[in-house]
Structure formats: structure tokens, C-alpha cells
Scaffold this motif. Sequence first.
Motif: not given
Lengths: 289, 277
Positions: A122, A129-130, B34, B42-43, B46
Motif C-alpha cells: 500500500s 500511495g504515500p 489508515s 487513505i488515497f 495518505p
Amino acid sequence: MKSKYAPFLMVLPLLALYLLFVFYPVANAVLSSFFSWNGIASSPQVFVGLRNYIDLAKDPRYFRAFANSGRFIIGSLLFLMPLSFALGGIIVSGVRGSRVMKAAYFLPVVLSLTAISLMWRSILYPNGGPLNALLEGMNLDRLAQNWLGDVRFAIWAVVFVNMWTYAGLNMLIFAAGLVSIPQEIWDSVAIDGAGKVARFWYITLPSLKESFKAFLVLAVSGSLKVFDIVFIMTGGGPNGSSDTPATLLYFQAFRFNRFGIGNAIGTLILLFGLAWALLVNRAVRKLEA
Amino acid sequence: MKATSFRNLGVGLTVFAVFWLFVTLYPLSFTIVSSFKDNTEIFSSPMSLPSVLRIENYTRALLQATILRNIANSLFLSVISVALLLFLVSICSYVLAREKAKWAVVVYLVFLSGFLLPVHSALIPLTKLVSALGGYNNYAMLIILFVSYNAPLSVFLVTGYMKTVSKELDEAAFLDGCGYFQTVIYVILPVSAPIFATAGIVAFLFIYNDLIFSILFLSKKTLYTVSIGLSAFVGERIVEYGPIFASIVLSSLPMVAIYLLFQEKVQKGITEGAIKG
């Protein structure tokens, strides 16, 4: 009362299990690698000599899988070794917080590789994504990549996650070597006025022979055995680019029923690991002589 | 702690220590953060903290998904396997530690050779063996495999420790009329408790985290373990990510708890095994 047979009877249960379920399968795999078999119990195993190995050598997929083990080894030698050496130094230094740092650095080792792989999947997720979010936030959009979906990056992403997982373990291997250097040695070189570089070169490094030996054996045998992280993070993809010998063995045997080839891969994993362990042991013994 | 050439870390190493601390902990904190968010959060953000704590991710993970069942299964397998392993190791290692005869030395070396045998090399013949024994979807089979594959490390740790236990203890027990077996259980086992704890905790960890035996030998969903349960998320069409992160957190909690409680033992056991390998 010491019965004559008691010692045998006490060793027997565990030994029998170990021989039957660990030793025998490995030996059988080596033997079966000279046979071809489709996995159906009633159909016979056919002796094919070295054909499985010749097929392996001819097919670039297998070469690529072992080359990927090579990439794990390169990552270990170029990055993991200095990284865990430095971490080992940090946690034995006794600076404030070093106990907490030791606990934290080691934490990934106790997590399941499945959980670790899902976390990193993830983080490396291409859209949102981070990691990519961070790069875009720093106006480095060009560097943002489809990390696990691009044949150029997938294998290196997995190599990195593998190092991230085991840095804490290797840190302790070096730390064990560092604390075993007796205080008197440091005191005496301090009197001699040896500089930092000289101390590192003539005392720290030679005293850590056992640590380096353990690291080298572990890093290479570990690199040959990578399975879980690749299996969950990329499934060997994209397009087989991140397959390792162990994942390829799994897919060939249990998806495509190519058991002869699978056993040949298994035998090579075993042999490369053994050969390397012997080589490192001999080299270290030579250094000591 | 003894002083080393690292006594003063210097700026470079200090910065690096903090940097690696961040790299190590970020994936964990990202997962935890998260697990309290919805998809949008989350998206789209983030890196930020959740705007509201969505506890429902956890209740949903616990109620809908099978994660609780998976955790229970893994814990059950680990506890039974470790108990059986330690019992068998205790009687076996005692003999290996005390017996001077050549056969005992050979047996010990045969166990140690297990450090060099990669589990993946064994998989194909093992599958044949397991299928011949009717071991698919069979916890008894899995327990036996876990015991067998954890035997080398446990035998190594326990035998090494028992060699340091004074022989006078055994002799006193023999004089009192104890047999070999009773001596181990009533005399040697109690004084070797620390190493059994180490060996047991490390084996527990490996078994709880196992992936390969579960994917090979379990196909019934009710028997799924943690790793196979989590891996089922990969490739599935996912509607909501929050409960998945919650499942990762929940399934990791037992191991993190054990680690925090028995840090030294976990570190010592795993490192000694690694060095031996």
C-alpha cells in the motif's frame, strides 16, 4: 534406574519426525531432480538424467530467477551490510535512547512477512500511495513510479523491503561482535593514540570476523530462499521479472505440475547455499591462520 | 554497555539513527493510521492523520471478515505445536547433552544440518508425503510439520543450555530412584526453564507467521491461518481498505505483544539461530 534403551527411546520421537519430514524430503528432492513427473500419483516417474537441469539452463526464466537472487545478494552486500553494521554500532554505543532504538529496529523481524508485504504494497501503491504522494508533494513528480508494476523497479522494491525486514536481525549479529571486544583493547589503543580510522581498521573490523561470517552466510542463504515477500508483493511479476528461485519452484510445481524442474530448482537452492557456507567458512579460517 | 569506537555517535550517525527509526516505524504507523480512515482519506491524503477515528473499520473487520477466526486458528496451531515441540526436545536434548557415545554426537550433527536445509527444497516431496498420509486440511499434520521444521533450532538452543547444567543434579535424581525420563521432567526441565522459554517463544513466532505450509496444505476457509487469510486480500476486488488495514493490525497484535513482553528472549533466540545458520 537407568535403562539401557531409555536414551534411544528419548531421542527417537523427535529424530524420527525430523528425518521423515525434513531430511527425507530434501534428499528425495535431490534424487527426483533427475526424474520427470507430472504430479499424478499413479503415473510413473521417468528417469531423464540431467534433462531438468539442461532445461533450466536453456530457459531465461530460470536464469532470471537466480539472477534475482544475485540482486538480493548485491543489496545485502552493498546496503544491508553497512546499514546493519551502523545500526549495531548505534545500539551498543549506550547513547540516550539506544535501548528504545534497538527494540524498534528489531520490530519488523517479529511481524509476519505477509503483513509486512501488505503494508509495503500500500505504501508503494502508484495512485495515492504515500511514497508517490510524498514525491509529488516535493514537486518530484518525475520520480513517482508504478513501483511494483514496472519491470524495472519491482525486483528492487522487493529487495528493499527484504532489507528493511532483516536490518534489525543483522544489526544484532554485528552488535554481538562489537560488545565482545574487550575494554582493555580500547584502553590500550587509546594510550597508543591510535586515530579513529586506525582503530576501526585494525581493531573493530578484525574483531568482527565471526559477525561478518555469520552475516555473509545468512545474507546469501537468505537471498536464495526469498519467498513470502515476493509471493505476496508481486506474485513474481510483472511478467516474471521479480521471480525468485523459490517462487518459481512453487509456480512451476504447484501451478503447472512441472515437478522435475521444481526439484531441480530446489536442489540448486540447496547446493548454492551449502557451497557458499563452505566457502565462507574456509575463507574465514584462512584469515585466522 | 561496553564502550566501543562508537562511544560518541557523531552528527552523521545520530542523523542516520533517527532517519532509520523513521523508515522502520513509518510503515507501521501508516498502517495503524489508515486502519482508522475511509477510502477517500487513505488515497487523497495518505500522509495525514484521520479526521475522525473510524472504529467501525475494526468492528467490520471483526464481524464480516474471517480475521478473528484466522487469528484463533494460528494461535491454536502455535500453542499445540510449541507444547509438543518442547516436550520432545526436552527428552531428546537431555540425552544429546549427556550421552558421550558417538551415536549421540552424530544425531546432534544431523539435527544441526537442518540449519542448512532450505524448506523450499523439500516442498515437492513433502507434498507427496503429506498427501499419502491424508494430511491436507488436517491440523494434526500441520502440527507435526511445525514441530519437525522447528526442531533444529530448539535442539540447538536447549542442548547447548543443558550441557551447562550440573551433572550432580542428575546423579542425585538417579540415586533417589528416578529413571531417565523422570529425571528430565522433574529435575532438568525446571532448571532449564529460561532456555525453554526462549526456544518456545521463537518457535511460536515462526509458526504463527507461517505462510508456505498454510498455502500448500490448507484449502478449507474455516481452517485458514493468519497469513493465508491476509494474503487472500491480494488480488481480491477490494471495496474498502480501512477494514483490511484493521485486519493487518489485529493479526499482528499477538506477535507485537509477545515481542514487547519478552524482547530479550526473542532477540537472543532468533539471532543465535541465524548465526548458526
